[in-house]
Design a protein around this motif. Structure first.
Motif, PDB file in Angstrom:
ATOM      1  N   ASP A 136       0.845  -1.190   0.000  1.00 30.31           N
ATOM      2  CA  ASP A 136       0.000   0.000   0.000  1.00 30.31           C
ATOM      3  C   ASP A 136       0.882   1.243   0.000  1.00 30.31           C
ATOM      4  OD1 ASP A 136      -2.300   1.602   0.236  1.00 30.31           O
ATOM      5  OD2 ASP A 136      -2.181   1.582   2.424  1.00 30.31           O
ATOM      6  N   MET A 150      -2.828   1.528  -4.162  1.00 27.13           N
ATOM      7  CA  MET A 150      -3.739   1.739  -3.048  1.00 27.13           C
ATOM      8  C   MET A 150      -4.339   0.392  -2.631  1.00 27.13           C
ATOM      9  SD  MET A 150      -7.327   3.945  -3.110  1.00 27.13           S
ATOM     10  CE  MET A 150      -6.516   5.472  -3.566  1.00 27.13           C
ATOM     11  N   SER A 152      -7.024  -1.940  -1.413  1.00 28.15           N
ATOM     12  CA  SER A 152      -8.489  -1.796  -1.472  1.00 28.15           C
ATOM     13  C   SER A 152      -9.160  -3.112  -1.125  1.00 28.15           C
ATOM     14  CB  SER A 152      -8.919  -1.326  -2.864  1.00 28.15           C
ATOM     15  OG  SER A 152      -8.309  -0.112  -3.228  1.00 28.15           O
ATOM     16  N   ASP A 193     -14.935  -3.847   5.063  1.00 27.99           N
ATOM     17  CA  ASP A 193     -13.689  -3.445   4.410  1.00 27.99           C
ATOM     18  C   ASP A 193     -13.962  -2.871   3.029  1.00 27.99           C
ATOM     19  OD1 ASP A 193     -12.235  -4.296   6.596  1.00 27.99           O
ATOM     20  OD2 ASP A 193     -11.588  -6.181   5.673  1.00 27.99           O
ATOM     21  N   ASN A 196     -15.074   0.717   3.298  1.00 23.98           N
ATOM     22  CA  ASN A 196     -13.938   1.607   3.566  1.00 23.98           C
ATOM     23  C   ASN A 196     -13.096   1.828   2.311  1.00 23.98           C
ATOM     24  OD1 ASN A 196     -14.649   1.914   6.271  1.00 23.98           O
ATOM     25  ND2 ASN A 196     -13.406   0.169   6.920  1.00 23.98           N
ATOM     26  N   SER A 197     -12.909   0.771   1.525  1.00 23.76           N
ATOM     27  CA  SER A 197     -12.140   0.912   0.287  1.00 23.76           C
ATOM     28  C   SER A 197     -12.855   1.820  -0.708  1.00 23.76           C
ATOM     29  CB  SER A 197     -11.900  -0.467  -0.336  1.00 23.76           C
ATOM     30  OG  SER A 197     -11.076  -1.262   0.488  1.00 23.76           O
ATOM     31  N   GLN A 199     -14.947   4.200  -0.036  1.00 24.41           N
ATOM     32  CA  GLN A 199     -14.881   5.586   0.442  1.00 24.41           C
ATOM     33  C   GLN A 199     -13.502   6.195   0.172  1.00 24.41           C
ATOM     34  OE1 GLN A 199     -17.684   7.181   1.422  1.00 24.41           O
ATOM     35  NE2 GLN A 199     -18.576   5.205   0.843  1.00 24.41           N
ATOM     36  N   GLU A 200     -12.447   5.385   0.303  1.00 17.74           N
ATOM     37  CA  GLU A 200     -11.104   5.915   0.028  1.00 17.74           C
ATOM     38  C   GLU A 200     -10.948   6.236  -1.456  1.00 17.74           C
ATOM     39  OE1 GLU A 200      -6.382   5.024   0.915  1.00 17.74           O
ATOM     40  OE2 GLU A 200      -7.862   3.425   1.229  1.00 17.74           O
ATOM     41  N   THR A 203     -12.282   9.536  -2.500  1.00 14.78           N
ATOM     42  CA  THR A 203     -11.545  10.752  -2.136  1.00 14.78           C
ATOM     43  C   THR A 203     -10.638  11.229  -3.266  1.00 14.78           C
ATOM     44  OG1 THR A 203      -9.649   9.611  -1.139  1.00 14.78           O
ATOM     45  CG2 THR A 203     -11.532  10.071   0.300  1.00 14.78           C
TER      46      THR A 203
END
Length: 297
Positions: A136, A150, A152, A193, A196-197, A199-200, A203
């Motif tokens: 990562d 990244m 994910s 998980d 969360n991935s 949402q990242e 960004t």
């Protein structure tokens, strides 16, 4: 094969060509630096007939024919995760091109998980079978395109996204913007998980082009496969995310996953993909064999 090209928007932005594999609903990608003609191949399929147990390289060869016709040089052979629905052509492509192959470093943990499922305690050595295992936040490049890795997780515990300027290859996280998201119920998967991935990834700048791993048309009023939408479009229109809380997403994802059967290639594919696209070693009769666990799923 159905293909579609997404043009570069300037230096550091790759030209992306997607190739649709109808047998598995997978999209294979060629990401090319328009200035240097160097390219990365992403999630290319090794064809497989589960009824006959036979592999072919037709789809991967079609990708290489495109590379040659465009005057490109393959710098990397990349996979985003060890796929459950198709075999990866990684090993064959490295032999054809001389380019290194790579995947996320957490394939070591995925391999340990599947050694137990297959009861193959000595199988799967990612450090041997891949030239690169990305962490990562790691960076590398081809031509003038810088790639940021990244992590994910969600679909698998070790899935990675490749962010290349204004393009991101987001594999089995998002589906196309009119469809939703990918399943998270395979061993090591997690809908939390995955949330969360997602949402990242959201960004990233709103104009980032997100390229997904699968599509299964027809969908609603759309008949052709589709795989590109921007971050902004997913924020506004993705039916699994727009206006949803984390709890609502997890319930939606878990409820849907409980209705899904295993992909018909999964138990074949994982034992190939965890070897970097290699079949099991030849046996003394000169043939390859698959080991399929019974009654584990």
């Amino acid at each position: 094969m159905f293909t579609r090209k997404s043009p570069s928007t300037g230096s550091g932005s790759p030209e992306v060509t997607g190739f649709y594999d109808r047998d598995t609903g997978s999209i294979m990608y060629v990401a090319a630096c328009p200035e240097t003609k160097q390219a990365a191949l992403i999630d290319v399929v090794l064809d497989f007939d589960p009824e006959a147990g036979r592999t072919r390289t037709d789809s991967a060869q079609e990708v290489l024919d495109f590379v040659k016709a465009q005057g490109l040089t393959v710098a990397w052979v990349l996979d985003t995760h060890p796929h459950a629905d198709h075999m990866m052509a990684s090993h064959w492509l490295t032999r054809q091109t001389g380019a290194p192959n790579a995947i996320g470093e957490k394939i070591r943990e995925i391999s340990a998980l599947w050694r137990g499922i297959y009861h193959l305690p000595d199988a799967f050595d990612p450090d041997r079978d891949f030239d690169g295992l990305f962490a990562d936040g790691e960076q590398f490049s081809f031509g003038n395109v810088q790639v940021n890795v990244m992590l994910s997780p969600g679909h698998t515990l070790g899935s990675i996204t490749y962010v290349m300027g204004d393009a991101a290859f987001v594999h089995d996280t998002f589906m196309h913007v009119d469809t939703g998201t990918s399943r998270a119920d395979f061993p090591g998967g997690s809908s939390k998980d995955l949330w969360n991935s997602l949402q990242e990834i959201l960004t990233l700048p709103d104009d980032t082009r997100l390229f997904v791993g699968h599509d299964y048309p027809p969908v609603k009023d759309r008949h052709d496969p589709a795989w590109e939408a921007t971050v902004a479009e997913h924020k506004q229109r993705n039916p699994h995310l727009a206006g949803k809380t984390e709890a609502e997403f997890i319930k939606l994802r878990d409820d849907r996953d409980a209705t899904l059967s295993l992909p018909d290639r999964m138990l074949f594919a994982l034992q190939v993909n965890l070897r970097g696209g290699r079949l099991a070693p030849l046996e003394d009769d000169g043939h390859f064999y698959f080991k399929i666990p019974a009654n584990k799923f």
